[in-house]
Design a protein around this motif. Sequence first.
Motif, PDB file in Angstrom:
ATOM      1  N   GLN A  58      42.861  51.108  21.690  1.00 55.07           N
ATOM      2  CA  GLN A  58      43.144  51.969  22.838  1.00 55.07           C
ATOM      3  C   GLN A  58      41.860  52.625  23.363  1.00 55.07           C
ATOM      4  O   GLN A  58      41.688  52.764  24.570  1.00 55.07           O
ATOM      5  N   VAL A  59      40.970  53.013  22.457  1.00 57.71           N
ATOM      6  CA  VAL A  59      39.686  53.586  22.869  1.00 57.71           C
ATOM      7  C   VAL A  59      38.899  52.542  23.651  1.00 57.71           C
ATOM      8  O   VAL A  59      38.330  52.838  24.703  1.00 57.71           O
ATOM      9  N   ARG A  60      38.894  51.322  23.146  1.00 57.91           N
ATOM     10  CA  ARG A  60      38.176  50.231  23.830  1.00 57.91           C
ATOM     11  C   ARG A  60      38.742  50.012  25.236  1.00 57.91           C
ATOM     12  O   ARG A  60      37.990  49.887  26.203  1.00 57.91           O
ATOM     13  N   VAL A  61      40.060  49.995  25.370  1.00 56.97           N
ATOM     14  CA  VAL A  61      40.695  49.780  26.678  1.00 56.97           C
ATOM     15  C   VAL A  61      40.328  50.906  27.639  1.00 56.97           C
ATOM     16  O   VAL A  61      39.961  50.656  28.793  1.00 56.97           O
ATOM     17  N   LYS A  62      40.387  52.153  27.182  1.00 56.84           N
ATOM     18  CA  LYS A  62      40.081  53.285  28.057  1.00 56.84           C
ATOM     19  C   LYS A  62      38.603  53.324  28.429  1.00 56.84           C
ATOM     20  O   LYS A  62      38.249  53.647  29.566  1.00 56.84           O
ATOM     21  N   ALA A  63      37.723  52.982  27.495  1.00 56.87           N
ATOM     22  CA  ALA A  63      36.291  52.951  27.793  1.00 56.87           C
ATOM     23  C   ALA A  63      35.983  51.830  28.782  1.00 56.87           C
ATOM     24  O   ALA A  63      35.217  52.022  29.734  1.00 56.87           O
ATOM     25  N   THR A  64      36.578  50.674  28.580  1.00 59.21           N
ATOM     26  CA  THR A  64      36.379  49.551  29.498  1.00 59.21           C
ATOM     27  C   THR A  64      36.887  49.901  30.890  1.00 59.21           C
ATOM     28  O   THR A  64      36.235  49.599  31.896  1.00 59.21           O
ATOM     29  N   ALA A  65      38.018  50.569  30.966  1.00 57.13           N
ATOM     30  CA  ALA A  65      38.576  50.983  32.260  1.00 57.13           C
ATOM     31  C   ALA A  65      37.646  51.992  32.944  1.00 57.13           C
ATOM     32  O   ALA A  65      37.444  51.926  34.162  1.00 57.13           O
ATOM     33  N   ALA A  66      37.072  52.918  32.178  1.00 54.49           N
ATOM     34  CA  ALA A  66      36.152  53.907  32.756  1.00 54.49           C
ATOM     35  C   ALA A  66      34.948  53.220  33.379  1.00 54.49           C
ATOM     36  O   ALA A  66      34.424  53.661  34.406  1.00 54.49           O
ATOM     37  N   LEU A  67      34.511  52.121  32.785  1.00 58.00           N
ATOM     38  CA  LEU A  67      33.326  51.415  33.278  1.00 58.00           C
ATOM     39  C   LEU A  67      33.598  50.599  34.537  1.00 58.00           C
ATOM     40  O   LEU A  67      32.684  49.987  35.073  1.00 58.00           O
ATOM     41  N   THR A  68      34.823  50.602  35.015  1.00 58.08           N
ATOM     42  CA  THR A  68      35.113  49.934  36.291  1.00 58.08           C
ATOM     43  C   THR A  68      34.849  50.852  37.481  1.00 58.08           C
ATOM     44  O   THR A  68      34.883  50.392  38.620  1.00 58.08           O
ATOM     45  N   ALA A  69      34.580  52.122  37.229  1.00 57.05           N
ATOM     46  CA  ALA A  69      34.256  53.046  38.323  1.00 57.05           C
ATOM     47  C   ALA A  69      32.979  52.554  39.009  1.00 57.05           C
ATOM     48  O   ALA A  69      32.033  52.143  38.331  1.00 57.05           O
ATOM     49  N   PRO A  70      32.941  52.580  40.321  1.00 61.53           N
ATOM     50  CA  PRO A  70      31.793  52.019  41.045  1.00 61.53           C
ATOM     51  C   PRO A  70      30.436  52.589  40.625  1.00 61.53           C
ATOM     52  O   PRO A  70      29.455  51.855  40.553  1.00 61.53           O
ATOM     53  N   GLU A  71      30.390  53.871  40.305  1.00 62.46           N
ATOM     54  CA  GLU A  71      29.102  54.485  39.967  1.00 62.46           C
ATOM     55  C   GLU A  71      28.540  54.044  38.621  1.00 62.46           C
ATOM     56  O   GLU A  71      27.351  54.230  38.351  1.00 62.46           O
ATOM     57  N   VAL A  72      29.357  53.438  37.763  1.00 58.27           N
ATOM     58  CA  VAL A  72      28.869  52.972  36.457  1.00 58.27           C
ATOM     59  C   VAL A  72      29.263  51.514  36.193  1.00 58.27           C
ATOM     60  O   VAL A  72      29.209  51.053  35.049  1.00 58.27           O
ATOM     61  N   SER A  73      29.628  50.797  37.243  1.00 61.48           N
ATOM     62  CA  SER A  73      30.116  49.429  37.053  1.00 61.48           C
ATOM     63  C   SER A  73      29.015  48.448  36.650  1.00 61.48           C
ATOM     64  O   SER A  73      29.316  47.302  36.329  1.00 61.48           O
ATOM     65  N   HIS A  74      27.760  48.886  36.627  1.00 61.93           N
ATOM     66  CA  HIS A  74      26.668  48.017  36.170  1.00 61.93           C
ATOM     67  C   HIS A  74      26.470  48.134  34.654  1.00 61.93           C
ATOM     68  O   HIS A  74      25.496  47.646  34.110  1.00 61.93           O
ATOM     69  N   TRP A  75      27.411  48.778  33.975  1.00 55.13           N
ATOM     70  CA  TRP A  75      27.404  48.893  32.517  1.00 55.13           C
ATOM     71  C   TRP A  75      28.610  48.166  31.956  1.00 55.13           C
ATOM     72  O   TRP A  75      29.641  48.034  32.613  1.00 55.13           O
ATOM     73  N   ARG A  76      28.495  47.721  30.698  1.00 52.06           N
ATOM     74  CA  ARG A  76      29.619  47.076  30.008  1.00 52.06           C
ATOM     75  C   ARG A  76      29.695  47.609  28.584  1.00 52.06           C
ATOM     76  O   ARG A  76      28.672  47.984  27.989  1.00 52.06           O
TER      77      ARG A  76
END
Length: 93
Positions: A58-76
């Motif tokens: 669940q932590v992985r899913v929420k962290a991955t979802a957070a990284l879809t925000a445009p301002e940080v989408s260049h991170w994985r």
Amino acid sequence: MLVELTIKRITPEAPDNSPIDGVRILSLLPAQWRKELIAANGEIVVRVHTDDGATAAQVRVKATAALTAPEVSHWRLATCDILAIGHPDPRRQ
């Protein structure tokens, strides 16, 4: 649960603003989690304390979802490692 997230750039030519992006990522993770920015030198390392019964998946899913925000989408999300299970707060022991 105590989890350590390692976050890396998707492309090496992305601007080197990892400290700023680290703070942005912290703000995008769930508010009920206690978060700590450990490192922001080319990669971002965040420690997350969850007291809500969240699993590592669940932590992985929420962290991955957070990284879809445009301002940080260049991170994985590179890794999601469990460091401890249970309550890390010594007042609860």
